[in-house]
Design a protein around this motif. Structure first.
Motif, PDB file in Angstrom:
ATOM      1  N   PRO A  93     -34.019  18.967  25.820  1.00  0.00           N
ATOM      2  CA  PRO A  93     -34.580  17.942  24.918  1.00  0.00           C
ATOM      3  C   PRO A  93     -34.804  18.464  23.495  1.00  0.00           C
ATOM      4  O   PRO A  93     -34.769  17.697  22.542  1.00  0.00           O
ATOM      5  CB  PRO A  93     -35.895  17.538  25.593  1.00  0.00           C
ATOM      6  CG  PRO A  93     -36.223  18.654  26.530  1.00  0.00           C
ATOM      7  CD  PRO A  93     -34.929  19.308  26.929  1.00  0.00           C
TER       8      PRO A  93
ATOM      9  N   ASP B  20     -33.976  11.900  24.670  1.00  0.00           N
ATOM     10  CA  ASP B  20     -32.999  12.245  25.712  1.00  0.00           C
ATOM     11  C   ASP B  20     -32.588  13.706  25.544  1.00  0.00           C
ATOM     12  O   ASP B  20     -32.473  14.195  24.425  1.00  0.00           O
ATOM     13  CB  ASP B  20     -31.751  11.369  25.585  1.00  0.00           C
ATOM     14  CG  ASP B  20     -32.025   9.932  25.997  1.00  0.00           C
ATOM     15  OD1 ASP B  20     -32.692   9.735  27.031  1.00  0.00           O
ATOM     16  OD2 ASP B  20     -31.584   9.021  25.279  1.00  0.00           O
TER      17      ASP B  20
ATOM     18  N   GLN C   8     -35.455  13.043  30.551  1.00  0.00           N
ATOM     19  CA  GLN C   8     -36.068  12.571  29.306  1.00  0.00           C
ATOM     20  C   GLN C   8     -37.397  13.277  29.069  1.00  0.00           C
ATOM     21  O   GLN C   8     -38.077  13.706  30.005  1.00  0.00           O
ATOM     22  CB  GLN C   8     -36.326  11.057  29.354  1.00  0.00           C
ATOM     23  CG  GLN C   8     -35.052  10.231  29.314  1.00  0.00           C
ATOM     24  CD  GLN C   8     -35.350   8.751  29.221  1.00  0.00           C
ATOM     25  OE1 GLN C   8     -36.254   8.246  29.889  1.00  0.00           O
ATOM     26  NE2 GLN C   8     -34.592   8.046  28.389  1.00  0.00           N
TER      27      GLN C   8
END
Ligand code: FE2
Length: 299
Positions: free
Chosen positions: A34, A19, A232
């Motif tokens: 990320p 995440d 993500q």
């Protein structure tokens, strides 16, 4: 028999899903990131992936990154919306609009500014884009700074025969198209737009580390097709290709970045805008910046 003996190209699967954290960068613009985070410092040779916005600024409200230095790596900026202006201490300047790419090799060191243009500030609008940092090998960390501006019209694009998968080739190759950017560290940088039931199967050299970052929508990544959602990132396992798809019953299309590169496998010492191999080199970078040896923007 012979046909069966031919090894099928191995498809990469998802090794881990990460995440993004949400943070502020530059003078305070919002990014999803990320990496680097406390859990994941890099995906060698990539040092950073920032998803800027999308954020709507009113007239005069746009925020960028005023004068700051870099040494030891390359910054790559890709805009989807908005307008940014670059200036640096090596005398380069350029304007970045939707679809444009800017590739800056900081090398031995530059001071640069990345700011919304005067025109953007006048009208306001949506700023949306990406910046990645690509590490340089030890032998190239102190090369002369370089700057490449690639307007949207020069970025090769291709569409699948069914019209459901579109790719923009920023670095590397896909669907028979080759990138125009000259990258110091060999990498693949692809932007895919997939409609429901759209599918793509790009090849990724087996010795490259690879990741997929989902910009919007939901993407089925890799063999078995686990769903990866907006914000993500999926780190990919070993193989020669990767399956990217959007489910036939998906309510919306999806956008993603595929990044891959040959790992440098060298020690990384990093401090803010400097990325070197040793702590001593970081101390030297700080001294060089503070004593003005990376120059200043004087135009
Ligand atoms: Fe920068």
């Amino acid at each position: 028999m012979l046909k069966e003996a031919v090894t099928k190209a191995r498809e990469r699967s998802v090794a881990a899903v990460v995440d993004s954290i949400r943070t502020l960068e530059g003078a305070g613009f919002p990014v999803r990131r990320p990496f680097p985070t406390a859990q994941l410092m890099q995906v060698d040779p990539f040092l950073l992936l920032d998803h800027l916005g999308p954020v709507r600024w009113g007239p005069g409200e746009g925020i960028g990154a005023p004068d700051h230095p870099h040494r030891g790596f390359e910054t790559v900026t890709y805009l989807l919306s908005g307008e940014m202006e670059h200036k640096d201490s090596a005398g380069h300047s350029g304007r970045l609009r939707a679809g444009d790419v800017q590739w800056m090799t900081a090398g031995a060191g530059v001071v640069h500014s990345e700011l919304p243009t005067a025109e953007f500030q006048r009208t306001g609008g949506v700023m949306h884009g990406f910046q990645i940092w690509v590490n340089l090998p030890a032998r190239d960390k102190m090369i002369r700074p370089r700057y490449q501006d690639i307007p949207a019209a020069r970025i090769p694009e291709a569409t699948s025969p069914d019209g459901k998968a579109k790719v923009r080739v920023i670095a590397g190759n896909a669907m028979g198209r080759s990138a125009v950017i000259d990258t110091r560290t060999p990498i693949v940088y692809l932007h895919y737009a997939l409609r429901p039931s759209g599918e793509a199967m790009p090849e990724v050299p087996s010795d490259y580390n690879a990741l997929v970052y989902v910009i919007g929508g939901e993407v089925l990544v890799g063999e078995g097709g686990g769903a990866v959602r907006e914000g993500q990132m999926a780190r990919l396992g070993e193989g020669e290709s990767v399956r990217l798809a959007v489910a036939a019953d998906a309510k919306e299309p999806a956008d993603l970045l595929l990044l891959a590169g040959a790992p440098l496998n060298e020690p990384v010492a990093r401090y803010g805008p400097f990325v070197m191999n040793t702590e001593k080199e970081i101390q030297q970078a700080i001294r060089d910046y503070q004593s003005g040896r990376m120059g200043e923007i004087d135009f």
